[in-house]
Design a protein around this motif. Structure first.
Motif, short mmCIF file in Angstrom:
data_model
loop_
_atom_site.label_atom_id
_atom_site.label_comp_id
_atom_site.label_asym_id
_atom_site.label_seq_id
_atom_site.Cartn_x
_atom_site.Cartn_y
_atom_site.Cartn_z
N ARG A 1 -6.07 10.40 -20.21
CA ARG A 1 -6.71 9.08 -19.44
C ARG A 1 -6.52 9.40 -18.15
NH1 ARG A 1 -5.28 2.70 -20.04
NH2 ARG A 1 -5.97 1.83 -18.59
N ILE A 2 -7.92 9.09 -17.03
CA ILE A 2 -7.61 9.08 -15.67
C ILE A 2 -8.17 7.46 -15.00
CG2 ILE A 2 -8.60 10.06 -13.12
CD1 ILE A 2 -8.40 12.42 -15.09
N SER A 3 -6.63 6.84 -14.08
CA SER A 3 -7.77 6.21 -13.69
C SER A 3 -7.58 5.76 -11.86
CB SER A 3 -7.01 4.36 -14.63
OG SER A 3 -6.05 4.73 -14.87
N TYR A 4 -8.02 5.02 -11.79
CA TYR A 4 -7.82 4.89 -9.97
C TYR A 4 -7.92 3.18 -9.53
CZ TYR A 4 -9.91 9.90 -9.90
OH TYR A 4 -9.33 10.92 -10.04
N VAL A 5 -7.14 3.52 -8.45
CA VAL A 5 -6.74 1.68 -8.11
C VAL A 5 -7.12 2.14 -6.36
CG1 VAL A 5 -4.97 -0.11 -7.32
CG2 VAL A 5 -4.68 2.00 -9.55
N PRO A 6 -7.94 0.94 -6.25
CA PRO A 6 -8.56 0.52 -5.15
C PRO A 6 -6.96 0.32 -3.84
CG PRO A 6 -8.71 -1.80 -5.87
CD PRO A 6 -8.57 -0.36 -7.26
N VAL A 7 -7.04 0.67 -2.95
CA VAL A 7 -5.85 0.44 -1.72
C VAL A 7 -6.07 0.49 -0.35
CG1 VAL A 7 -3.50 1.16 -1.19
CG2 VAL A 7 -3.76 1.68 -3.02
N PRO A 8 -6.03 -0.90 0.38
CA PRO A 8 -6.58 -1.29 1.46
C PRO A 8 -5.56 -0.59 2.44
CG PRO A 8 -5.41 -3.39 -0.13
CD PRO A 8 -5.54 -1.94 -0.07
N ALA A 9 -6.32 -0.25 3.77
CA ALA A 9 -5.08 0.07 4.55
C ALA A 9 -3.92 -1.46 4.68
CB ALA A 9 -5.92 0.35 5.85
N LEU A 10 -3.06 -1.42 5.73
CA LEU A 10 -2.11 -2.47 6.27
C LEU A 10 -2.90 -2.91 7.32
CD1 LEU A 10 0.88 -0.62 5.85
CD2 LEU A 10 -0.03 -1.85 4.58
N GLY A 11 -3.78 -2.78 8.00
CA GLY A 11 -4.59 -3.76 8.79
C GLY A 11 -6.58 -3.00 9.38
N GLY A 12 -6.94 -4.09 9.96
CA GLY A 12 -8.26 -3.49 10.59
C GLY A 12 -9.74 -4.11 8.98
N ASP A 13 -10.51 -3.67 9.27
CA ASP A 13 -11.34 -4.36 8.00
C ASP A 13 -11.09 -3.41 6.75
OD1 ASP A 13 -13.58 -5.38 6.87
OD2 ASP A 13 -15.03 -4.05 7.82
N THR A 14 -10.46 -4.70 5.90
CA THR A 14 -10.41 -3.79 4.45
C THR A 14 -11.16 -4.52 3.30
OG1 THR A 14 -8.44 -4.90 3.91
CG2 THR A 14 -8.21 -3.03 5.16
N TRP A 15 -11.81 -5.29 3.75
CA TRP A 15 -13.51 -6.05 2.58
C TRP A 15 -13.77 -5.15 1.34
CZ3 TRP A 15 -17.64 -7.36 0.76
CH2 TRP A 15 -18.06 -8.87 0.09
N PRO A 16 -13.73 -5.31 0.30
CA PRO A 16 -13.52 -7.08 -0.13
C PRO A 16 -11.99 -7.18 -0.17
CG PRO A 16 -14.16 -4.98 -1.81
CD PRO A 16 -14.69 -5.07 -0.22
N LEU A 17 -11.22 -5.63 -0.80
CA LEU A 17 -9.69 -6.03 -0.83
C LEU A 17 -9.12 -6.14 0.85
CD1 LEU A 17 -9.54 -2.01 -2.47
CD2 LEU A 17 -9.75 -4.48 -3.31
N MET A 18 -7.90 -6.99 -0.26
CA MET A 18 -6.61 -7.71 1.16
C MET A 18 -4.98 -7.41 0.00
SD MET A 18 -7.18 -11.33 1.45
CE MET A 18 -5.63 -12.13 1.21
N TRP A 19 -4.13 -7.25 1.25
CA TRP A 19 -2.90 -7.22 0.34
C TRP A 19 -2.54 -8.31 0.20
CZ3 TRP A 19 -0.82 -3.59 -1.63
CH2 TRP A 19 -1.01 -2.19 -0.53
N ARG A 20 -2.00 -9.07 -0.71
CA ARG A 20 -1.39 -10.40 -0.70
C ARG A 20 0.21 -10.75 -0.73
NH1 ARG A 20 -2.26 -14.79 -5.72
NH2 ARG A 20 -0.60 -15.96 -4.66
N TYR A 21 0.43 -8.95 -0.49
CA TYR A 21 2.06 -8.93 -0.41
C TYR A 21 2.02 -7.06 -0.06
CZ TYR A 21 3.29 -12.88 -3.36
OH TYR A 21 3.14 -14.31 -3.45
N PRO A 22 1.76 -6.96 0.94
CA PRO A 22 1.98 -6.08 2.19
C PRO A 22 3.16 -4.85 0.84
CG PRO A 22 2.46 -6.97 3.33
CD PRO A 22 2.43 -7.54 2.18
N PRO A 23 3.27 -3.31 1.00
CA PRO A 23 4.96 -2.79 0.51
C PRO A 23 5.71 -3.43 2.02
CG PRO A 23 2.87 -1.33 0.84
CD PRO A 23 2.02 -2.39 1.06
N THR A 24 6.85 -3.04 1.29
CA THR A 24 7.78 -3.47 2.87
C THR A 24 8.70 -2.32 2.70
OG1 THR A 24 9.32 -4.11 0.79
CG2 THR A 24 8.08 -6.20 2.15
N ARG A 25 9.13 -1.30 1.64
CA ARG A 25 10.14 -0.44 2.02
C ARG A 25 9.30 0.61 0.81
NH1 ARG A 25 13.82 -3.92 -1.00
NH2 ARG A 25 14.40 -3.17 -2.71
N ALA A 26 9.87 1.91 1.15
CA ALA A 26 9.46 2.71 0.44
C ALA A 26 10.18 2.44 -1.15
CB ALA A 26 9.38 4.56 1.16
#
Length: 135
Positions: free
Chosen positions: A92-117
């Motif tokens: 199985r190979i699958s991919y997940v869309p990941v937006p940047a932390l800022g700027g224009d990322t439509w149609p994706l956005m962070w509901r809860y962004p990463p807080t620590r590594a």
């Protein structure tokens, strides 16, 4: 690419826009579409008393909600039928869309962004919450 959020560096977060990341490398993901996904995100926030870990939402299409969990933690679990898992299980190979932390990322956005590594949504809590909400 080294995106920073309050001192957190994560190579898998793009500097701008959004990119597809191979599941099973830095994280696995669980997707629940539509209003059910948003209700599950709300429940996770309530269960953990705040921010549950990185969660990405889509604003169009199936309006998916992606819960990023530790790599290797989604395979072999009998998730509810409304859940789609993204991992690198055998064959199985699958991919997940990941937006940047800022700027224009439509149609994706962070509901809860990463807080620590290394901080992800707790898979077992998510699994139990999904069953409680979707079954």
């Amino acid at each position: 690419m080294n995106a920073t959020n309050g001192g957190v560096k994560a190579d898998w977060i793009p500097e701008y826009g959004f990119h597809l990341r191979k599941a099973g490398v830095q994280f696995d993901a669980v997707r629940v579409d539509g209003e059910a996904g948003r209700r599950l995100a709300d429940l996770m926030e309530e269960l953990v008393g705040g921010e549950p870990g990185p969660v990405v939402t889509e604003s169009n299409g199936r309006r998916g909600v992606y819960f990023l969990v530790p790599p290797g933690s989604t395979a072999g679990r009998p998730w509810p039928r409304e859940v789609t898992t993204f991992n690198s299980a055998t064959g199985r190979i699958s991919y997940v869309p990941v937006p940047a932390l800022g700027g224009d990322t439509w149609p994706l956005m962070w509901r809860y962004p990463p807080t620590r590594a290394g901080r992800f949504v707790h898979t077992l809590i998510l699994f139990n919450a999904a069953y409680a909400l979707l079954s």
